[in-house]
Design a protein around this motif. Structure first.
Motif, PDB file in Angstrom:
ATOM      1  N   THR A 193       0.667  -1.322  -0.088  1.00  0.00           N
ATOM      2  CA  THR A 193      -0.103   0.094  -0.066  1.00  0.00           C
ATOM      3  C   THR A 193       0.880   1.184   0.073  1.00  0.00           C
ATOM      4  O   THR A 193       0.528   2.358  -0.737  1.00  0.00           O
ATOM      5  CB  THR A 193      -0.867   0.002   1.193  1.00  0.00           C
ATOM      6  OG1 THR A 193      -1.878  -1.273   0.979  1.00  0.00           O
ATOM      7  CG2 THR A 193      -1.568   1.058   1.410  1.00  0.00           C
ATOM      8  N   ALA A 194       1.918   1.334   0.808  1.00  0.00           N
ATOM      9  CA  ALA A 194       2.809   2.524   0.907  1.00  0.00           C
ATOM     10  C   ALA A 194       3.533   2.703  -0.283  1.00  0.00           C
ATOM     11  O   ALA A 194       3.767   3.733  -0.929  1.00  0.00           O
ATOM     12  CB  ALA A 194       3.675   2.091   1.852  1.00  0.00           C
ATOM     13  N   ALA A 195       3.886   1.568  -1.195  1.00  0.00           N
ATOM     14  CA  ALA A 195       4.463   1.653  -2.379  1.00  0.00           C
ATOM     15  C   ALA A 195       3.474   2.200  -3.521  1.00  0.00           C
ATOM     16  O   ALA A 195       3.700   3.105  -4.291  1.00  0.00           O
ATOM     17  CB  ALA A 195       5.081   0.181  -2.933  1.00  0.00           C
ATOM     18  N   ALA A 196       2.421   1.916  -3.424  1.00  0.00           N
ATOM     19  CA  ALA A 196       1.183   2.456  -4.256  1.00  0.00           C
ATOM     20  C   ALA A 196       0.953   3.758  -4.045  1.00  0.00           C
ATOM     21  O   ALA A 196       0.646   4.375  -4.963  1.00  0.00           O
ATOM     22  CB  ALA A 196      -0.198   1.296  -4.273  1.00  0.00           C
ATOM     23  N   ALA A 197       0.883   4.152  -2.894  1.00  0.00           N
ATOM     24  CA  ALA A 197       0.728   5.533  -2.562  1.00  0.00           C
ATOM     25  C   ALA A 197       1.864   6.380  -3.322  1.00  0.00           C
ATOM     26  O   ALA A 197       1.500   7.402  -3.826  1.00  0.00           O
ATOM     27  CB  ALA A 197       0.994   5.954  -1.037  1.00  0.00           C
ATOM     28  N   PHE A 210       7.440  -4.704   2.894  1.00  0.00           N
ATOM     29  CA  PHE A 210       7.437  -3.516   3.714  1.00  0.00           C
ATOM     30  C   PHE A 210       8.686  -2.547   3.504  1.00  0.00           C
ATOM     31  O   PHE A 210       8.592  -1.106   3.536  1.00  0.00           O
ATOM     32  CB  PHE A 210       7.272  -3.902   5.092  1.00  0.00           C
ATOM     33  CG  PHE A 210       6.832  -2.938   6.201  1.00  0.00           C
ATOM     34  CD1 PHE A 210       5.711  -2.337   6.128  1.00  0.00           C
ATOM     35  CD2 PHE A 210       8.149  -2.663   6.812  1.00  0.00           C
ATOM     36  CE1 PHE A 210       5.647  -1.156   7.120  1.00  0.00           C
ATOM     37  CE2 PHE A 210       7.944  -1.459   7.855  1.00  0.00           C
ATOM     38  CZ  PHE A 210       6.721  -0.693   7.861  1.00  0.00           C
ATOM     39  N   ALA A 211       9.842  -3.143   3.389  1.00  0.00           N
ATOM     40  CA  ALA A 211      11.024  -2.237   3.242  1.00  0.00           C
ATOM     41  C   ALA A 211      10.877  -1.506   2.082  1.00  0.00           C
ATOM     42  O   ALA A 211      11.175  -0.392   2.249  1.00  0.00           O
ATOM     43  CB  ALA A 211      12.226  -3.173   3.400  1.00  0.00           C
ATOM     44  N   LEU A 212      10.691  -1.982   1.212  1.00  0.00           N
ATOM     45  CA  LEU A 212      10.626  -1.214  -0.239  1.00  0.00           C
ATOM     46  C   LEU A 212       9.367  -0.126  -0.327  1.00  0.00           C
ATOM     47  O   LEU A 212       9.713   0.952  -0.456  1.00  0.00           O
ATOM     48  CB  LEU A 212      10.496  -2.136  -1.494  1.00  0.00           C
ATOM     49  CG  LEU A 212      11.443  -3.291  -1.724  1.00  0.00           C
ATOM     50  CD1 LEU A 212      11.279  -3.985  -2.799  1.00  0.00           C
ATOM     51  CD2 LEU A 212      12.833  -2.255  -1.945  1.00  0.00           C
TER      52      LEU A 212
END
Length: 184
Positions: free
Chosen positions: A107-111, A165-167
Motif C-alpha cells: 500500500t505504501a509503494a502504491a501511494a 514492507f521495506a521497499l
C-alpha cells in the motif's frame, strides 16, 4: 485511528464466528483479509494536503513519514493480534503480523506511484487473487508468491512480506505519496 479500531473489532468478531478451535485453517480469511483492510486504512492516511510545503520544507520529511507509517503499522498489528490468538504455528499472531507488514508495504509503494486515494487497490487485487487462487498450492515458490495465505512460520513468506514492507516504506519515506490531481 477509529477506522483501525473498527477494523480490529470486526476481525475479532469475524474470527469468533469461524469455529477456528475445530480447525485452525478456518482462520485464513481473517489472517489474509483483516491486514488488507487495515493497510487500506493506513494507505488513505498517507495523503498530504500540503505537497508544496513538504517539498520546500527546511527539515527533511522522510523521518516524519517513516514514523507515521511505522506507528500506524505497529498499531494495526497490535490491534489485529487478538483476533487470532492461539495456534501460533499455523494461522496465529505471526501470520497476522507478517501480513500486516506485507500489505502495508504494498500500500505504501502504491501511494508513491498512484496516490493515497488509490493506494489500497494493488494490495486488494493481489491479496484477493492469492486468496482465491492459491488453495492447495504447495512448494517453496508458493510460500513466496502466496505469502498472505501461508502459515505463520514460513521463511519464504516472511522474506516476501518484509521485502514488500521495506521497499514500500523506503519509497514512501523518500518520495511521499503522489500528489493528487486537481478536482474538477
Amino acid at each position: 485511528m477509529a477506522a483501525l479500531a473498527a477494523t480490529a473489532a470486526f476481525a475479532v468478531w469475524a474470527a469468533g464466528r469461524l469455529d477456528a478451535y475445530l480447525d485452525p485453517d478456518r482462520r485464513v480469511p481473517v489472517v489474509a483479509l483483516a491486514p488488507l483492510l487495515a493497510s487500506a486504512v493506513i494507505g488513505t492516511s498517507l495523503y498530504s494536503a500540503s505537497d508544496e510545503l513538504d517539498r520546500t520544507a527546511v527539515r527533511p520529511w522522510w523521518p516524519r513519514r517513516l514514523t507515521h507509517l511505522a506507528a500506524l503499522t505497529g498499531l494495526a498489528a497490535l490491534l489485529l493480534v487478538p483476533a487470532v490468538l492461539g495456534h501460533t504455528g499455523t494461522f496465529g499472531p505471526p501470520a497476522v503480523l507478517r501480513n500486516t507488514l506485507g500489505c502495508t508495504g504494498i500500500t505504501a509503494a502504491a501511494a508513491v506511484l498512484l496516490g493515497a486515494r488509490a493506494s489500497w487497490l494493488p494490495a486488494f487485487g493481489y491479496v484477493t487473487a492469492v486468496y482465491l487462487g492459491a488453495h492447495g498450492v504447495h512448494g517453496r515458490a508458493a510460500t513466496v508468491w502466496a505469502w498472505p495465505v501461508q502459515p505463520g512460520a514460513q521463511p519464504g513468506a516472511w522474506a516476501a512480506a518484509l521485502t514488500a514492507f521495506a521497499l514500500g516504506a523506503a519509497g514512501y519515506a523518500v518520495r511521499g505519496a503522489r500528489p493528487e490531481g486537481p478536482r474538477g
